[in-house]
Design a protein around this motif. Sequence first.
Motif, PDB file in Angstrom:
ATOM      1  N   ASP A   8       0.824  -1.208   0.000  1.00 56.89           N
ATOM      2  CA  ASP A   8       0.000   0.000   0.000  1.00 56.89           C
ATOM      3  C   ASP A   8       0.865   1.268   0.000  1.00 56.89           C
ATOM      4  O   ASP A   8       0.457   2.307   0.511  1.00 56.89           O
ATOM      5  CB  ASP A   8      -0.931   0.013   1.217  1.00 56.89           C
ATOM      6  N   GLY A   9       2.056   1.171  -0.581  1.00 55.41           N
ATOM      7  CA  GLY A   9       2.943   2.322  -0.628  1.00 55.41           C
ATOM      8  C   GLY A   9       2.348   3.486  -1.382  1.00 55.41           C
ATOM      9  O   GLY A   9       1.553   3.308  -2.313  1.00 55.41           O
ATOM     10  N   GLU A  10       2.713   4.712  -0.995  1.00 57.68           N
ATOM     11  CA  GLU A  10       2.142   5.921  -1.593  1.00 57.68           C
ATOM     12  C   GLU A  10       2.660   6.192  -3.000  1.00 57.68           C
ATOM     13  O   GLU A  10       2.015   6.880  -3.785  1.00 57.68           O
ATOM     14  CB  GLU A  10       2.459   7.144  -0.714  1.00 57.68           C
ATOM     15  N   THR A  11       3.837   5.659  -3.348  1.00 51.86           N
ATOM     16  CA  THR A  11       4.472   5.960  -4.624  1.00 51.86           C
ATOM     17  C   THR A  11       4.846   4.672  -5.341  1.00 51.86           C
ATOM     18  O   THR A  11       5.256   3.692  -4.701  1.00 51.86           O
ATOM     19  CB  THR A  11       5.746   6.801  -4.403  1.00 51.86           C
ATOM     20  N   GLU A  12       4.685   4.673  -6.668  1.00 49.84           N
ATOM     21  CA  GLU A  12       5.154   3.534  -7.444  1.00 49.84           C
ATOM     22  C   GLU A  12       6.680   3.593  -7.552  1.00 49.84           C
ATOM     23  O   GLU A  12       7.263   4.671  -7.605  1.00 49.84           O
ATOM     24  CB  GLU A  12       4.536   3.522  -8.842  1.00 49.84           C
ATOM     25  N   VAL A  13       7.285   2.421  -7.603  1.00 47.29           N
ATOM     26  CA  VAL A  13       8.732   2.348  -7.571  1.00 47.29           C
ATOM     27  C   VAL A  13       9.379   3.100  -8.730  1.00 47.29           C
ATOM     28  O   VAL A  13      10.440   3.713  -8.580  1.00 47.29           O
ATOM     29  CB  VAL A  13       9.182   0.869  -7.544  1.00 47.29           C
ATOM     30  N   GLY A  14       8.752   3.127  -9.889  1.00 48.54           N
ATOM     31  CA  GLY A  14       9.324   3.804 -11.046  1.00 48.54           C
ATOM     32  C   GLY A  14       9.249   5.312 -10.965  1.00 48.54           C
ATOM     33  O   GLY A  14       9.864   6.006 -11.790  1.00 48.54           O
ATOM     34  N   GLU A  15       8.512   5.852 -10.005  1.00 50.71           N
ATOM     35  CA  GLU A  15       8.341   7.297  -9.893  1.00 50.71           C
ATOM     36  C   GLU A  15       9.224   7.932  -8.820  1.00 50.71           C
ATOM     37  O   GLU A  15       9.247   9.150  -8.681  1.00 50.71           O
ATOM     38  CB  GLU A  15       6.869   7.608  -9.563  1.00 50.71           C
ATOM     39  N   LEU A  16       9.944   7.126  -8.081  1.00 44.74           N
ATOM     40  CA  LEU A  16      10.704   7.650  -6.946  1.00 44.74           C
ATOM     41  C   LEU A  16      12.115   8.055  -7.391  1.00 44.74           C
ATOM     42  O   LEU A  16      12.982   7.207  -7.627  1.00 44.74           O
ATOM     43  CB  LEU A  16      10.789   6.604  -5.830  1.00 44.74           C
ATOM     44  N   GLU A  17      12.349   9.354  -7.481  1.00 43.06           N
ATOM     45  CA  GLU A  17      13.650   9.853  -7.921  1.00 43.06           C
ATOM     46  C   GLU A  17      14.746   9.592  -6.897  1.00 43.06           C
ATOM     47  O   GLU A  17      15.931   9.549  -7.238  1.00 43.06           O
ATOM     48  CB  GLU A  17      13.558  11.353  -8.211  1.00 43.06           C
ATOM     49  N   ALA A  18      14.360   9.423  -5.640  1.00 44.06           N
ATOM     50  CA  ALA A  18      15.367   9.198  -4.587  1.00 44.06           C
ATOM     51  C   ALA A  18      16.187   7.932  -4.828  1.00 44.06           C
ATOM     52  O   ALA A  18      17.291   7.801  -4.286  1.00 44.06           O
ATOM     53  CB  ALA A  18      14.684   9.115  -3.224  1.00 44.06           C
TER      54      ALA A  18
ATOM     55  N   ALA B 296      16.902   1.223  -9.346  1.00 38.96           N
ATOM     56  CA  ALA B 296      17.976   2.072  -8.801  1.00 38.96           C
ATOM     57  C   ALA B 296      19.182   2.077  -9.723  1.00 38.96           C
ATOM     58  O   ALA B 296      19.777   3.138  -9.988  1.00 38.96           O
ATOM     59  CB  ALA B 296      18.360   1.578  -7.409  1.00 38.96           C
ATOM     60  N   ALA B 297      19.552   0.896 -10.247  1.00 34.10           N
ATOM     61  CA  ALA B 297      20.708   0.830 -11.151  1.00 34.10           C
ATOM     62  C   ALA B 297      20.429   1.580 -12.454  1.00 34.10           C
ATOM     63  O   ALA B 297      21.312   2.219 -13.016  1.00 34.10           O
ATOM     64  CB  ALA B 297      21.037  -0.646 -11.434  1.00 34.10           C
ATOM     65  N   ARG B 298      19.194   1.518 -12.929  1.00 30.80           N
ATOM     66  CA  ARG B 298      18.851   2.227 -14.179  1.00 30.80           C
ATOM     67  C   ARG B 298      18.981   3.728 -13.992  1.00 30.80           C
ATOM     68  O   ARG B 298      19.488   4.438 -14.875  1.00 30.80           O
ATOM     69  CB  ARG B 298      17.400   1.875 -14.576  1.00 30.80           C
ATOM     70  N   ARG B 299      18.570   4.229 -12.848  1.00 35.29           N
ATOM     71  CA  ARG B 299      18.652   5.678 -12.607  1.00 35.29           C
ATOM     72  C   ARG B 299      20.106   6.126 -12.417  1.00 35.29           C
ATOM     73  O   ARG B 299      20.426   7.286 -12.668  1.00 35.29           O
ATOM     74  CB  ARG B 299      17.837   6.046 -11.363  1.00 35.29           C
TER      75      ARG B 299
END
Length: 316
Positions: free
Chosen positions: A249-259, A311-314
């Motif tokens: 139920d996380g607030e953000t999708e993993v692909g949208e998190l710039e952190a 994370a590696a892609r970013r």
Amino acid sequence: MAGNSQRRNRRTSNKKGATVGSGGQRRRGLEGKGPTPPASERKGHKKNRIAGAQARKAQRRPVARRGGKGTSEMVVGRNPVFEALRDGVPATTLYVQQFIDNDERVREALQLAAERGNIHLMEAPRPELDRMTNGLNHQGLVLQVPPYEYAHPEDLAAAAFDEGEDPLIVALDGVTDPRNLGAVVRSVSAFGGHGVVVPERRAAGMTAGAWKTAAGTAARTPVARATNLTRALEAYQKAGITVVGLAADGETEVGELEALGGPVVIVVGSEGKGLSRLVGETCDFRVRIPMPGGAESLNAGVAAGVVLYEAARRRA
């Protein structure tokens, strides 16, 4: 007579000639001693004490903070022993039953142990092997696995910073299956991560099963053990590392998190219960993995692999 004697002594004492003197000390004392050395080289000067302290600090070797040792382990049975040796599980001693039937699996295990060169081969009677294994069906082969040397959680971040890289670490919360731990270690190694953190209690450790699942990557990917996982995460945050928890139920999708493109610790919970309450509240972000197929959850190894890939892609 007395007066003559006094006059004679007086004349003797005033007589010129060689006497005990300074030996040239006064003359040498007047000679110059060269230029004044810098303050850092003058004994007793404040700058000299500072320079000495800095030199001693430079010579002092940094000591890694260890996270303690695991417990030794026995791998029993012909197939398990052979597979452990084949997959590079650390071992100290291979016990072989006296008068054992020398089948193909036994010969292969003995050959692998001999090729390693650092495994002791010990022959033992069957009652002794029964005692060592508490009556398990060892089939004449027992492999002694030494305790695992855990790192300290701070070591993982420090090693990344020393290399000029942003830390990429995975922490496991409530994961009790060693095979899941091994799979996470393998994924961390594949995507350029800096290590895995596990709690000291109620969690999987680096057993022979974890080593086998890691498929050799455990030798180059450190696993740290934290006495208290929440405190370890808070220490990472103080060091400037973002803590990201995986939650359905996380607030953000993993692909949208710039952190994920910066220094980050990815926290993965158990497949059934997810993140514990305190750990979930400690996280800076809680992210979810979109699953169009409708699956309720992923096991820890798969979930960690998905986020590590992002994370590696970013970072590429």
